[in-house]
Write a protein that holds these residues in place. Sequence first.
Motif, PDB file in Angstrom:
ATOM      1  N   GLN A  29       0.845  -1.179   0.000  1.00 20.67           N
ATOM      2  CA  GLN A  29       0.000   0.000   0.000  1.00 20.67           C
ATOM      3  C   GLN A  29       0.889   1.239   0.000  1.00 20.67           C
ATOM      4  OE1 GLN A  29      -3.189  -0.251  -0.278  1.00 20.67           O
ATOM      5  NE2 GLN A  29      -3.900   1.841   0.085  1.00 20.67           N
ATOM      6  N   VAL A  30       0.577   2.174  -0.852  1.00 21.12           N
ATOM      7  CA  VAL A  30       1.330   3.418  -0.951  1.00 21.12           C
ATOM      8  C   VAL A  30       0.390   4.575  -0.670  1.00 21.12           C
ATOM      9  CG1 VAL A  30       2.661   4.926  -2.464  1.00 21.12           C
ATOM     10  CG2 VAL A  30       2.910   2.438  -2.654  1.00 21.12           C
ATOM     11  N   GLN A  31       0.797   5.450   0.191  1.00 21.57           N
ATOM     12  CA  GLN A  31       0.035   6.674   0.437  1.00 21.57           C
ATOM     13  C   GLN A  31       0.790   7.855  -0.155  1.00 21.57           C
ATOM     14  OE1 GLN A  31      -0.601   6.638   4.721  1.00 21.57           O
ATOM     15  NE2 GLN A  31      -2.567   5.619   4.455  1.00 21.57           N
ATOM     16  N   LEU A  32       0.044   8.730  -0.813  1.00 22.28           N
ATOM     17  CA  LEU A  32       0.625   9.900  -1.460  1.00 22.28           C
ATOM     18  C   LEU A  32       0.017  11.153  -0.845  1.00 22.28           C
ATOM     19  CD1 LEU A  32       0.310   8.672  -5.164  1.00 22.28           C
ATOM     20  CD2 LEU A  32       2.293   8.476  -3.654  1.00 22.28           C
ATOM     21  N   VAL A  33       0.870  12.096  -0.503  1.00 25.39           N
ATOM     22  CA  VAL A  33       0.397  13.335   0.099  1.00 25.39           C
ATOM     23  C   VAL A  33       0.943  14.513  -0.695  1.00 25.39           C
ATOM     24  CG1 VAL A  33       0.366  14.784   2.154  1.00 25.39           C
ATOM     25  CG2 VAL A  33       0.295  12.278   2.379  1.00 25.39           C
ATOM     26  N   GLU A  34      -0.002  15.296  -1.268  1.00 27.65           N
ATOM     27  CA  GLU A  34       0.403  16.465  -2.036  1.00 27.65           C
ATOM     28  C   GLU A  34       0.410  17.697  -1.148  1.00 27.65           C
ATOM     29  OE1 GLU A  34      -2.495  14.349  -5.081  1.00 27.65           O
ATOM     30  OE2 GLU A  34      -2.573  14.892  -2.958  1.00 27.65           O
ATOM     31  N   THR A  35       1.336  18.583  -1.409  1.00 26.69           N
ATOM     32  CA  THR A  35       1.381  19.888  -0.749  1.00 26.69           C
ATOM     33  C   THR A  35       1.805  20.932  -1.774  1.00 26.69           C
ATOM     34  OG1 THR A  35       3.655  19.502  -0.041  1.00 26.69           O
ATOM     35  CG2 THR A  35       1.926  18.986   1.549  1.00 26.69           C
ATOM     36  N   GLY A  36       1.579  22.190  -1.426  1.00 29.83           N
ATOM     37  CA  GLY A  36       2.088  23.275  -2.261  1.00 29.83           C
ATOM     38  C   GLY A  36       1.055  24.022  -3.066  1.00 29.83           C
ATOM     39  N   GLY A  37      -0.197  23.583  -3.018  1.00 26.04           N
ATOM     40  CA  GLY A  37      -1.218  24.307  -3.750  1.00 26.04           C
ATOM     41  C   GLY A  37      -1.528  25.639  -3.090  1.00 26.04           C
ATOM     42  N   GLY A  38      -2.328  26.439  -3.780  1.00 21.86           N
ATOM     43  CA  GLY A  38      -2.713  27.716  -3.205  1.00 21.86           C
ATOM     44  C   GLY A  38      -3.251  28.665  -4.253  1.00 21.86           C
ATOM     45  N   LEU A  39      -3.333  29.928  -3.860  1.00 19.99           N
ATOM     46  CA  LEU A  39      -3.831  30.988  -4.733  1.00 19.99           C
ATOM     47  C   LEU A  39      -2.658  31.809  -5.234  1.00 19.99           C
ATOM     48  CD1 LEU A  39      -6.175  32.738  -5.870  1.00 19.99           C
ATOM     49  CD2 LEU A  39      -6.140  33.975  -3.688  1.00 19.99           C
ATOM     50  N   VAL A  40      -2.620  32.029  -6.535  1.00 17.31           N
ATOM     51  CA  VAL A  40      -1.526  32.790  -7.125  1.00 17.31           C
ATOM     52  C   VAL A  40      -2.087  33.631  -8.264  1.00 17.31           C
ATOM     53  CG1 VAL A  40      -0.904  30.945  -8.738  1.00 17.31           C
ATOM     54  CG2 VAL A  40       0.831  32.604  -8.030  1.00 17.31           C
ATOM     55  N   GLN A  41      -1.458  34.747  -8.521  1.00 18.77           N
ATOM     56  CA  GLN A  41      -1.879  35.592  -9.635  1.00 18.77           C
ATOM     57  C   GLN A  41      -1.356  35.022 -10.957  1.00 18.77           C
ATOM     58  OE1 GLN A  41      -0.580  39.600  -8.722  1.00 18.77           O
ATOM     59  NE2 GLN A  41      -2.561  40.087  -7.799  1.00 18.77           N
ATOM     60  N   ALA A  42      -2.046  35.328 -12.002  1.00 16.40           N
ATOM     61  CA  ALA A  42      -1.601  34.916 -13.330  1.00 16.40           C
ATOM     62  C   ALA A  42      -0.179  35.420 -13.574  1.00 16.40           C
ATOM     63  CB  ALA A  42      -2.543  35.450 -14.390  1.00 16.40           C
ATOM     64  N   GLY A  43       0.625  34.547 -14.149  1.00 15.27           N
ATOM     65  CA  GLY A  43       2.027  34.861 -14.367  1.00 15.27           C
ATOM     66  C   GLY A  43       2.944  34.423 -13.239  1.00 15.27           C
ATOM     67  N   GLY A  44       2.351  34.025 -12.135  1.00 17.51           N
ATOM     68  CA  GLY A  44       3.136  33.597 -10.987  1.00 17.51           C
ATOM     69  C   GLY A  44       3.546  32.141 -11.066  1.00 17.51           C
ATOM     70  N   SER A  45       4.160  31.660  -9.974  1.00 17.48           N
ATOM     71  CA  SER A  45       4.686  30.297  -9.928  1.00 17.48           C
ATOM     72  C   SER A  45       4.265  29.599  -8.645  1.00 17.48           C
ATOM     73  CB  SER A  45       6.215  30.316  -9.992  1.00 17.48           C
ATOM     74  OG  SER A  45       6.682  30.888 -11.196  1.00 17.48           O
ATOM     75  N   LEU A  46       4.174  28.291  -8.737  1.00 15.89           N
ATOM     76  CA  LEU A  46       3.950  27.430  -7.583  1.00 15.89           C
ATOM     77  C   LEU A  46       4.742  26.150  -7.796  1.00 15.89           C
ATOM     78  CD1 LEU A  46       0.080  27.534  -6.895  1.00 15.89           C
ATOM     79  CD2 LEU A  46       1.872  28.418  -5.395  1.00 15.89           C
ATOM     80  N   ARG A  47       5.114  25.511  -6.682  1.00 20.69           N
ATOM     81  CA  ARG A  47       5.722  24.191  -6.781  1.00 20.69           C
ATOM     82  C   ARG A  47       4.926  23.222  -5.930  1.00 20.69           C
ATOM     83  NH1 ARG A  47      11.651  21.656  -5.236  1.00 20.69           N
ATOM     84  NH2 ARG A  47      10.861  21.847  -3.099  1.00 20.69           N
ATOM     85  N   LEU A  48       4.446  22.183  -6.573  1.00 23.23           N
ATOM     86  CA  LEU A  48       3.723  21.130  -5.878  1.00 23.23           C
ATOM     87  C   LEU A  48       4.695  20.010  -5.523  1.00 23.23           C
ATOM     88  CD1 LEU A  48       0.506  20.821  -8.093  1.00 23.23           C
ATOM     89  CD2 LEU A  48       0.971  22.389  -6.199  1.00 23.23           C
ATOM     90  N   SER A  49       4.455  19.407  -4.369  1.00 22.91           N
ATOM     91  CA  SER A  49       5.241  18.256  -3.934  1.00 22.91           C
ATOM     92  C   SER A  49       4.300  17.093  -3.653  1.00 22.91           C
ATOM     93  CB  SER A  49       6.026  18.579  -2.660  1.00 22.91           C
ATOM     94  OG  SER A  49       6.927  19.640  -2.864  1.00 22.91           O
ATOM     95  N   CYS A  50       4.806  15.891  -3.865  1.00 27.94           N
ATOM     96  CA  CYS A  50       4.039  14.682  -3.571  1.00 27.94           C
ATOM     97  C   CYS A  50       4.973  13.702  -2.889  1.00 27.94           C
ATOM     98  CB  CYS A  50       3.463  14.085  -4.839  1.00 27.94           C
ATOM     99  SG  CYS A  50       2.615  12.515  -4.603  1.00 27.94           S
ATOM    100  N   ALA A  51       4.713  13.437  -1.622  1.00 31.19           N
ATOM    101  CA  ALA A  51       5.543  12.522  -0.849  1.00 31.19           C
ATOM    102  C   ALA A  51       4.872  11.160  -0.774  1.00 31.19           C
ATOM    103  CB  ALA A  51       5.767  13.072   0.551  1.00 31.19           C
ATOM    104  N   ALA A  52       5.633  10.117  -1.054  1.00 30.14           N
ATOM    105  CA  ALA A  52       5.125   8.757  -0.994  1.00 30.14           C
ATOM    106  C   ALA A  52       5.530   8.104   0.312  1.00 30.14           C
ATOM    107  CB  ALA A  52       5.653   7.950  -2.175  1.00 30.14           C
ATOM    108  N   SER A  53       4.638   7.290   0.853  1.00 32.45           N
ATOM    109  CA  SER A  53       4.896   6.669   2.149  1.00 32.45           C
ATOM    110  C   SER A  53       5.834   5.484   2.061  1.00 32.45           C
ATOM    111  CB  SER A  53       3.579   6.222   2.779  1.00 32.45           C
ATOM    112  OG  SER A  53       2.951   5.244   1.955  1.00 32.45           O
ATOM    113  N   ALA A  54       5.834   4.800   0.948  1.00 37.92           N
ATOM    114  CA  ALA A  54       6.646   3.590   0.812  1.00 37.92           C
ATOM    115  C   ALA A  54       8.097   3.957   0.606  1.00 37.92           C
ATOM    116  CB  ALA A  54       6.141   2.749  -0.362  1.00 37.92           C
TER     117      ALA A  54
END
Length: 119
Positions: A1-26
């Motif tokens: 069994q693998v659990q995945l947890v995403e982080t890094g979302g949010g509100l940003v203005q057009a033209g901006g940047s975000l970085r999403l992360s996904c950590a796996a439990s295994a």
Amino acid sequence: QVQLVETGGGLVQAGGSLRLSCAASASTFSYIAIGWYRQAPGKQRELVATISSGGSTNYAGSVKGRFTISRDNAKNTMYLQMNNLKSEDTAVYYCNVRTVLAGFPYDYWGQGTQVTVSS
């Protein structure tokens, strides 16, 4: 069994940047591919970017040149760097691991993280 947890979302203005992360439990597992998908309201889930076990990347045409997928095997984590965000990138983003169980492909999904781009 693998659990995945995403982080890094949010509100940003057009033209901006975000970085999403996904950590796996295994700590160790084999996979066919890992990647990011997104689902906007009223639309079907769509592929954003994937990396195969061999390291080949694949991007949706709408994000090519703006988004970069990467992985850190030592940390069991994958990332999605999103630059020059547009309002049409607004969606819930899900990380995905495709592996093999009992000889058949099997998908693990994270819970999703909201990305909202304001124009």
